[in-house]
Scaffold this active site. Structure first.
Site, PDB file in Angstrom:
ATOM      1  N   GLY A 193       0.751  -1.126  -0.155  1.00 32.38           N
ATOM      2  CA  GLY A 193       0.067   0.061   0.006  1.00 32.38           C
ATOM      3  C   GLY A 193       1.089   1.204   0.041  1.00 32.38           C
ATOM      4  O   GLY A 193       0.153   2.302   0.426  1.00 32.38           O
ATOM      5  N   GLY A 208       2.408   2.412  -2.803  1.00 34.56           N
ATOM      6  CA  GLY A 208       2.680   3.137  -3.979  1.00 34.56           C
ATOM      7  C   GLY A 208       3.446   2.240  -4.951  1.00 34.56           C
ATOM      8  O   GLY A 208       3.980   2.927  -6.134  1.00 34.56           O
ATOM      9  N   THR A 246       2.632  -0.052  -7.126  1.00 33.83           N
ATOM     10  CA  THR A 246       1.926  -0.054  -8.413  1.00 33.83           C
ATOM     11  C   THR A 246       2.077   1.220  -8.917  1.00 33.83           C
ATOM     12  O   THR A 246       2.281   1.117 -10.405  1.00 33.83           O
ATOM     13  CB  THR A 246       0.503  -0.617  -8.358  1.00 33.83           C
ATOM     14  OG1 THR A 246       0.831  -1.716  -7.479  1.00 33.83           O
ATOM     15  CG2 THR A 246      -0.037  -0.954  -9.728  1.00 33.83           C
ATOM     16  N   LYS A 304       3.787  -8.252 -12.930  1.00 28.21           N
ATOM     17  CA  LYS A 304       3.423  -8.413 -11.301  1.00 28.21           C
ATOM     18  C   LYS A 304       3.384  -9.936 -11.259  1.00 28.21           C
ATOM     19  O   LYS A 304       2.354 -10.499 -11.595  1.00 28.21           O
ATOM     20  CB  LYS A 304       1.860  -7.692 -11.181  1.00 28.21           C
ATOM     21  CG  LYS A 304       1.287  -8.276  -9.982  1.00 28.21           C
ATOM     22  CD  LYS A 304       1.903  -7.025  -8.890  1.00 28.21           C
ATOM     23  CE  LYS A 304       1.521  -7.365  -7.450  1.00 28.21           C
ATOM     24  NZ  LYS A 304       1.886  -6.656  -6.540  1.00 28.21           N
ATOM     25  N   THR A 310      -2.101 -11.339  -5.146  1.00 25.56           N
ATOM     26  CA  THR A 310      -2.959 -11.961  -4.161  1.00 25.56           C
ATOM     27  C   THR A 310      -4.171 -11.080  -4.112  1.00 25.56           C
ATOM     28  O   THR A 310      -4.026  -9.859  -4.426  1.00 25.56           O
ATOM     29  CB  THR A 310      -2.363 -12.274  -2.910  1.00 25.56           C
ATOM     30  OG1 THR A 310      -2.239 -11.229  -2.316  1.00 25.56           O
ATOM     31  CG2 THR A 310      -1.234 -13.060  -2.985  1.00 25.56           C
ATOM     32  N   GLY A 369       7.043  -5.878  -7.040  1.00 28.04           N
ATOM     33  CA  GLY A 369       7.336  -7.040  -6.296  1.00 28.04           C
ATOM     34  C   GLY A 369       5.899  -6.930  -5.680  1.00 28.04           C
ATOM     35  O   GLY A 369       4.641  -6.563  -5.899  1.00 28.04           O
ATOM     36  N   PRO A 427       4.267  13.540  -5.327  1.00 30.99           N
ATOM     37  CA  PRO A 427       3.199  14.044  -4.694  1.00 30.99           C
ATOM     38  C   PRO A 427       1.820  13.121  -4.698  1.00 30.99           C
ATOM     39  O   PRO A 427       2.024  12.366  -5.399  1.00 30.99           O
ATOM     40  CB  PRO A 427       2.762  15.526  -5.311  1.00 30.99           C
ATOM     41  CG  PRO A 427       3.383  15.094  -6.711  1.00 30.99           C
ATOM     42  CD  PRO A 427       4.581  14.037  -6.710  1.00 30.99           C
TER      43      PRO A 427
HETATM   44  N1  LIG Z   1       1.139   9.471  -5.399  1.00 28.16           N
HETATM   45  C1  LIG Z   1      -0.066   8.757  -5.471  1.00 28.16           C
HETATM   46  N2  LIG Z   1      -1.074   9.784  -5.948  1.00 28.16           N
HETATM   47  C2  LIG Z   1      -2.348   9.465  -5.714  1.00 28.16           C
HETATM   48  N3  LIG Z   1      -2.782   8.075  -5.314  1.00 28.16           N
HETATM   49  C3  LIG Z   1      -1.967   7.161  -5.109  1.00 28.16           C
HETATM   50  C4  LIG Z   1      -0.553   7.335  -4.937  1.00 28.16           C
HETATM   51  N4  LIG Z   1       0.317   6.759  -4.653  1.00 28.16           N
HETATM   52  C5  LIG Z   1      -0.558   5.636  -4.197  1.00 28.16           C
HETATM   53  N5  LIG Z   1      -1.846   5.914  -4.309  1.00 28.16           N
HETATM   54  C6  LIG Z   1      -3.050   5.253  -4.083  1.00 28.16           C
HETATM   55  O1  LIG Z   1      -2.652   4.374  -2.955  1.00 28.16           O
HETATM   56  C7  LIG Z   1      -3.153   3.277  -3.026  1.00 28.16           C
HETATM   57  C8  LIG Z   1      -1.799   2.181  -2.789  1.00 28.16           C
HETATM   58  O2  LIG Z   1      -1.223   2.355  -3.947  1.00 28.16           O
HETATM   59  P1  LIG Z   1      -0.229   0.982  -4.949  1.00 28.16           P
HETATM   60  O3  LIG Z   1       0.531   1.705  -5.741  1.00 28.16           O
HETATM   61  O4  LIG Z   1      -1.398   0.188  -5.094  1.00 28.16           O
HETATM   62  O5  LIG Z   1       0.411   0.298  -3.596  1.00 28.16           O
HETATM   63  P2  LIG Z   1       1.273  -0.831  -3.468  1.00 28.16           P
HETATM   64  O6  LIG Z   1       1.420  -1.414  -4.776  1.00 28.16           O
HETATM   65  O7  LIG Z   1       2.443  -0.706  -2.819  1.00 28.16           O
HETATM   66  O8  LIG Z   1       0.386  -1.917  -2.807  1.00 28.16           O
HETATM   67  C9  LIG Z   1      -3.911   2.736  -4.368  1.00 28.16           C
HETATM   68  O9  LIG Z   1      -4.916   3.037  -4.278  1.00 28.16           O
HETATM   69  C10 LIG Z   1      -3.464   3.975  -5.304  1.00 28.16           C
HETATM   70  O10 LIG Z   1      -4.309   4.342  -6.302  1.00 28.16           O
HETATM   71 MG   LIG Z   2       0.848  -3.049  -5.867  1.00 31.05          MG
END
Ligand SMILES: Nc1ncnc2c1ncn2[C@@H]1O[C@H](COP(=O)(O)OP(=O)(O)O)[C@@H](O)[C@H]1O
Ligand SMILES: [Mg+2]
Length: 246
Positions: A17, A19, A21, A42, A46, A121, A211
Site C-alpha cells: 500500500g 505506491g 504499483t 506483477k 493476491t 514486487g 506528490p
Molecule cells: N502518488 C499517489 N497519488 C495518488 N494516489 C496514490 C499515489 N500513490 C498511491 N496511491 C493510491 O494508494 C493506493 C496504494 O497504492 P499502490 O500503488 O497500489 O500501492 P502498493 O502497490 O505498494 O500496494 C492505491 O489505491 C493508489 O491508487
Molecule cells: Mg501493488
C-alpha cells in the site's frame, strides 16, 4: 551510474500500500513515451477481483493499461490468487505452491519481447513466497536491481532503513529510493523531514518524491495522472542509467 541502460527494474516497497504499483506504472509509461519499449510484470497477485468466474489482478491490469501492453495476462501475472494474503499463505489456502522457475520463464519471455522490464514486487522484501523463498530471492533470481518505494509518514525511517539493510545483506543491488507522499494525512514534522533525514543516514540515492496525483485508483483500474509521474523523477533517472530522448 550504470554504463548501459539496464534490462529492467524490480520495484519493491517498505510495505504493502505504499505506491509500488503507481510508481511501476508511472516509470513504465515514462519509458514507453520516450521510445524505450517497456514490458511490465506483477509475478504474483493476491486478493484478485472475481468477475464472472475469472480472476482479475488489479495491479497487473493497472500496469498493463499504463503501457497498453498486449502480452498475455498469464505472462504478465502468472500467479493470481483470490485470498488477500502473503503469496505463500494464499497459495497454501488454495492447496498449491509457487514455483519461481515458472515466474522466471514468464519473465524471460517478456524480457525477450521488450527493451526494458518493470517488475512490481509483492508486499516488501521479506514477504514469503514459499517456506524458503521471499520477495528478495525473486528479485535476485530475475537478476534485477531494486527500486524501493517508501511512504513518508512517521515510521518511514525504520521501514526504509530495514529494507535497504536487508537488500544489502542478501546481495541485492539497490539503485535508489522513491518517496511517495500518499496524501490525505496532515504534514507533521516527521513527514516534512523524513526524506532529508533519510539522506543523512543512508547513502542510497533518492530518485524523487512523488506528490499525491489526482484521479489514480489502482483497484478500479483508473490511471488518472500516473503518466505524469516522470516529472518528479527527472534527476533520479541518471541513477537508473536511463537516457530519455529529448
Ligand atoms: N502518488 C499517489 N497519488 C495518488 N494516489 C496514490 C499515489 N500513490 C498511491 N496511491 C493510491 O494508494 C493506493 C496504494 O497504492 P499502490 O500503488 O497500489 O500501492 P502498493 O502497490 O505498494 O500496494 C492505491 O489505491 C493508489 O491508487
Ligand atoms: Mg501493488
Amino acid at each position: 551510474m550504470p554504463a548501459q541502460t539496464p534490462q529492467g527494474f524490480f520495484i519493491t516497497g517498505t510495505d504493502t500500500g505504499v505506491g509500488k504499483t503507481v510508481v511501476a506504472a508511472g516509470l513504465a509509461a515514462l519509458f514507453k513515451k520516450n521510445g524505450l519499449d517497456a514490458g511490465v510484470m506483477k509475478p504474483i497477485q493476491t486478493g484478485c477481483i472475481i468477475r464472472r468466474g475469472s480472476r482479475i489482478a488489479p495491479d497487473a491490469r493497472f500496469l498493463a493499461r499504463a503501457v497498453k501492453a498486449d502480452d498475455p495476462m498469464d505472462l504478465i501475472c502468472p500467479y493470481r490468487f483470490k485470498i488477500p494474503a502473503a503469496p505463500m499463505v494464499a497459495a497454501e489456502y488454495e492447496g498449491t505452491t509457487i514455483d519461481l522457475d515458472r515466474i522466471e520463464n514468464a519473465y524471460r519471455t517478456l524480457a525477450s519481447r521488450h527493451r526494458i522490464m518493470v517488475v512490481e514486487g509483492i508486499g516488501g522484501l521479506l514477504t514469503p513466497i514459499t517456506p524458503t523463498e521471499t520477495v528478495v530471492d525473486l528479485a535476485r533470481r530475475l537478476r534485477l536491481p531494486l527500486i524501493i518505494v517508501a511512504h513518508t509518514r512517521l515510521g518511514m525511517l525504520n521501514h526504509a532503513l530495514l529494507t535497504v539493510r536487508h537488500a544489502q545483506q542478501t546481495g541485492a543491488s539497490v539503485l535508489g529510493i522513491i518517496f511517495n507522499r500518499l496524501g490525505g494525512a496532515s504534514r507533521g514534522i516527521a513527514e516534512k523531514t523524513n526524506p532529508e533525514v533519510f539522506s543523512r543516514l543512508c547513502s542510497v540515492p533518492i530518485l524523487g518524491t512523488i506528490p499525491h496525483l489526482s484521479g489514480i485508483n489502482v483497484e478500479a483500474g483508473r490511471l488518472g495522472r500516473v503518466r505524469g509521474l516522470g516529472h518528479y523523477l527527472n534527476e533520479g533517472l541518471h541513477h537508473l542509467g536511463i537516457k530519455l530522448n529529448p
